[in-house]
Scaffold this motif. Structure first.
Motif, PDB file in Angstrom:
ATOM      1  N   GLU A 146       1.011  -1.310  -0.164  1.00 30.99           N
ATOM      2  CA  GLU A 146      -0.110   0.145   0.051  1.00 30.99           C
ATOM      3  C   GLU A 146       0.909   1.285   0.041  1.00 30.99           C
ATOM      4  N   GLY A 147       0.283   2.247  -0.182  1.00 28.28           N
ATOM      5  CA  GLY A 147       0.911   3.654  -0.248  1.00 28.28           C
ATOM      6  C   GLY A 147       1.191   4.046  -1.838  1.00 28.28           C
ATOM      7  N   SER A 148       1.939   5.348  -1.825  1.00 29.98           N
ATOM      8  CA  SER A 148       2.114   6.259  -2.821  1.00 29.98           C
ATOM      9  C   SER A 148       3.570   6.566  -2.558  1.00 29.98           C
ATOM     10  N   PRO A 149       4.256   6.924  -4.225  1.00 26.69           N
ATOM     11  CA  PRO A 149       3.422   6.497  -5.287  1.00 26.69           C
ATOM     12  C   PRO A 149       3.531   5.127  -5.891  1.00 26.69           C
ATOM     13  N   PRO A 150       2.521   4.639  -6.578  1.00 21.43           N
ATOM     14  CA  PRO A 150       2.399   3.271  -7.075  1.00 21.43           C
ATOM     15  C   PRO A 150       3.461   3.044  -7.961  1.00 21.43           C
ATOM     16  N   VAL A 151       4.097   1.764  -7.648  1.00 20.69           N
ATOM     17  CA  VAL A 151       5.276   1.358  -8.836  1.00 20.69           C
ATOM     18  C   VAL A 151       4.507   0.293  -9.771  1.00 20.69           C
ATOM     19  N   VAL A 152       4.681   0.267 -10.979  1.00 19.97           N
ATOM     20  CA  VAL A 152       4.015  -0.683 -12.002  1.00 19.97           C
ATOM     21  C   VAL A 152       5.135  -1.153 -12.705  1.00 19.97           C
ATOM     22  N   PHE A 153       5.196  -2.577 -12.726  1.00 25.24           N
ATOM     23  CA  PHE A 153       6.228  -3.068 -13.634  1.00 25.24           C
ATOM     24  C   PHE A 153       5.649  -3.558 -14.906  1.00 25.24           C
ATOM     25  N   LEU A 154       6.402  -3.362 -15.677  1.00 22.16           N
ATOM     26  CA  LEU A 154       5.926  -3.811 -17.249  1.00 22.16           C
ATOM     27  C   LEU A 154       6.827  -4.625 -17.811  1.00 22.16           C
ATOM     28  N   PRO A 155       6.237  -5.995 -18.133  1.00 20.65           N
ATOM     29  CA  PRO A 155       7.452  -7.038 -18.271  1.00 20.65           C
ATOM     30  C   PRO A 155       7.893  -6.777 -19.699  1.00 20.65           C
ATOM     31  N   GLY A 156       9.005  -7.514 -19.863  1.00 23.48           N
ATOM     32  CA  GLY A 156       9.744  -7.777 -21.067  1.00 23.48           C
ATOM     33  C   GLY A 156       9.128  -8.575 -22.273  1.00 23.48           C
ATOM     34  N   ALA A 157       9.357  -8.542 -23.412  1.00 22.62           N
ATOM     35  CA  ALA A 157       8.474  -9.236 -24.352  1.00 22.62           C
ATOM     36  C   ALA A 157       8.687 -10.815 -24.042  1.00 22.62           C
ATOM     37  N   GLY A 162      -8.767   1.192  -9.571  1.00 24.81           N
ATOM     38  CA  GLY A 162      -8.878   2.270  -8.665  1.00 24.81           C
ATOM     39  C   GLY A 162      -7.426   2.579  -7.913  1.00 24.81           C
ATOM     40  N   ILE A 163      -6.376   2.323  -8.938  1.00 28.68           N
ATOM     41  CA  ILE A 163      -4.942   2.615  -8.441  1.00 28.68           C
ATOM     42  C   ILE A 163      -4.621   4.093  -9.095  1.00 28.68           C
ATOM     43  N   ALA A 164      -4.771   5.158  -8.145  1.00 28.47           N
ATOM     44  CA  ALA A 164      -4.460   6.567  -8.741  1.00 28.47           C
ATOM     45  C   ALA A 164      -3.021   7.019  -8.841  1.00 28.47           C
ATOM     46  N   GLY A 165      -2.723   7.690  -9.996  1.00 26.98           N
ATOM     47  CA  GLY A 165      -1.414   8.133 -10.241  1.00 26.98           C
ATOM     48  C   GLY A 165      -1.117   9.455  -9.443  1.00 26.98           C
ATOM     49  N   PRO A 166      -0.063  10.053  -9.632  1.00 28.40           N
ATOM     50  CA  PRO A 166       1.059   9.533 -10.831  1.00 28.40           C
ATOM     51  C   PRO A 166       1.842   8.397 -10.471  1.00 28.40           C
ATOM     52  N   TYR A 167       2.443   7.593 -11.336  1.00 29.05           N
ATOM     53  CA  TYR A 167       2.982   6.304 -11.218  1.00 29.05           C
ATOM     54  C   TYR A 167       4.555   6.478 -11.307  1.00 29.05           C
ATOM     55  N   VAL A 168       5.270   5.307 -10.517  1.00 27.57           N
ATOM     56  CA  VAL A 168       6.576   4.970 -11.082  1.00 27.57           C
ATOM     57  C   VAL A 168       6.474   3.928 -11.660  1.00 27.57           C
ATOM     58  N   LEU A 169       6.887   4.069 -13.129  1.00 24.26           N
ATOM     59  CA  LEU A 169       6.941   2.910 -14.096  1.00 24.26           C
ATOM     60  C   LEU A 169       8.169   2.342 -14.123  1.00 24.26           C
ATOM     61  N   ALA A 170       8.158   0.771 -13.966  1.00 29.26           N
ATOM     62  CA  ALA A 170       9.404   0.209 -14.061  1.00 29.26           C
ATOM     63  C   ALA A 170       9.277  -0.957 -14.992  1.00 29.26           C
ATOM     64  N   ASP A 178       0.585  11.616 -15.533  1.00 31.23           N
ATOM     65  CA  ASP A 178       0.419  10.502 -14.702  1.00 31.23           C
ATOM     66  C   ASP A 178       1.743   9.644 -14.472  1.00 31.23           C
ATOM     67  N   VAL A 179       2.812  10.385 -14.602  1.00 33.35           N
ATOM     68  CA  VAL A 179       4.070   9.747 -14.392  1.00 33.35           C
ATOM     69  C   VAL A 179       4.830  10.355 -13.221  1.00 33.35           C
ATOM     70  N   ALA A 180       5.212   9.745 -12.233  1.00 31.16           N
ATOM     71  CA  ALA A 180       6.146  10.564 -11.205  1.00 31.16           C
ATOM     72  C   ALA A 180       7.593  10.149 -11.327  1.00 31.16           C
ATOM     73  N   GLY A 181       7.856   8.829 -11.852  1.00 29.63           N
ATOM     74  CA  GLY A 181       9.196   8.568 -11.903  1.00 29.63           C
ATOM     75  C   GLY A 181       9.432   7.235 -13.008  1.00 29.63           C
ATOM     76  N   LEU A 182      10.741   6.898 -13.488  1.00 30.36           N
ATOM     77  CA  LEU A 182      10.810   6.032 -14.335  1.00 30.36           C
ATOM     78  C   LEU A 182      11.944   5.137 -13.895  1.00 30.36           C
ATOM     79  N   LEU A 183      11.830   3.872 -14.011  1.00 28.68           N
ATOM     80  CA  LEU A 183      12.859   2.835 -13.963  1.00 28.68           C
ATOM     81  C   LEU A 183      13.017   2.112 -15.223  1.00 28.68           C
ATOM     82  N   PHE A 184      14.124   1.984 -16.067  1.00 29.90           N
ATOM     83  CA  PHE A 184      14.124   1.320 -17.011  1.00 29.90           C
ATOM     84  C   PHE A 184      15.303   0.151 -17.051  1.00 29.90           C
ATOM     85  N   VAL A 185      14.710  -1.064 -17.089  1.00 24.65           N
ATOM     86  CA  VAL A 185      15.751  -2.162 -16.771  1.00 24.65           C
ATOM     87  C   VAL A 185      15.943  -2.685 -17.937  1.00 24.65           C
TER      88      VAL A 185
END
Length: 290
Positions: free
Chosen positions: A19-30, A85-93, A112-119
């Motif tokens: 729980e908590g903010s900012p939400p971290v959202v993981f976007l998988p690789g192909a 119901g997951i409000a931004g802005p998000y950290v997109l990983a 809608d973007v608070a931060g970015l992590l590119f792996v």
């Protein structure tokens, strides 16, 4: 915990911890799905709300025609998060092609973007950073999509054993269905990436700059295993150096960008091999935002 939300009539699978903010959202690789990020979602959930998901047409989400535009993927993700119901802005990983989609999300919805992590991200300028010999080899190694043979029983058995070892620390109720899903849907990642170089990269190049948010780019210090099979050591080192330079340029493209080269990590399973590096980067981004 897996839940589903409906976006444009398609069920999208979400995995949530914390729980908590900012939400971290993981976007998988192909070729990867949300459950493969169970370890980093669980750890990120100790910091804040952490989400992984299956893009439409992948994992346990409903089918979709693949490949898709980066804008379609980004728009679907935004709608899925809002519906859940997951409000931004998000950290997109974003990992690999997931970082490409995260970047498109940031271009389209910067507020809608608070931060970015590119792996170990992909990027449209990659060919400019690689030796010509590697560019030519990549072209030769591209599969003929229409004529890919099915895996043999021997190949399936070897792949199953390798995946079970890879995900040995995943809970059994996650590991078993995840491995079987990967074996029965191994073509998905190849199909999803078919339009990456000729369409998606052009889409991003025309999409404008990233917003001024904290960005960390994690670069695998171990060379690409596929390249290592085909390149002599000197050329392999030059090719890997090109990727490191590209990632440094991505980090330098925003005022608060940083690159970290991570030993003991290779491209596809970076988050499995070095979850501590992913956790540390997210912790630093979240702390900066708070």
């Amino acid at each position: 915990m897996r839940t589903f939300v409906t976006v444009d009539g398609r069920r999208i699978a979400l995995y949530r911890a914390g729980e908590g903010s900012p939400p971290v959202v993981f976007l998988p690789g192909a070729g990867l799905v949300g459950l493969e990020y169970h370890n980093v979602v669980k750890e990120a959930g100790e910091l804040t709300t952490a989400i992984a998901y299956d893009r439409g047409g992948t994992g346990w989400s409903d089918p979709a025609d693949l490949p898709r535009s980066a804008a379609a993927v980004a728009t679907e993700l935004r709608a899925a998060l809002r519906t859940a119901g997951i409000a931004g802005p998000y950290v997109l990983a974003g990992h690999s092609i997931g970082a490409v989609y995260a970047r498109r999300f940031a271009q389209l919805f910067p507020a809608d973007v608070a931060g970015l992590l590119f792996v170990d991200p992909g990027h449209e300028d990659v060919l400019r950073y690689l030796p010509p010999e590697v560019v030519a080899m990549n072209e030769q190694l591209k599969p003929t999509w229409e004529n890919l043979p099915d895996l043999t029983e021997e190949q399936l058995s070897a792949s199953r054993a390798a995946l079970l070892r890879l995900y040995a620390e995943w809970p059994p109720e996650i590991r078993a269905p995840l491995v079987e899903h990967r074996l029965s849907n191994w073509r998905t990642g190849l199909v999803e990436g078919r339009n990456l170089e000729d369409e998606v990269y052009a889409e991003l190049a025309a999409g404008g700059p990233l917003p001024d948010v904290p960005l960390i780019v994690l670069t695998a210090a171990d060379p690409n295993p596929l390249w290592a099979q085909h390149l002599p050591p000197d050329l392999l080192a030059r090719a890997h150096g090109g990727i490191c330079s590209l990632h440094a340029a991505i980090a330098a493209s925003v005022p608060r960008g940083e690159q970290r080269q991570i030993e003991g990590a290779s491209h596809q399973y970076f988050h499995v091999q070095r979850p501590d590096a992913v956790r540390s980067a997210l912790r630093d981004i979240v702390a900066t935002l708070r």
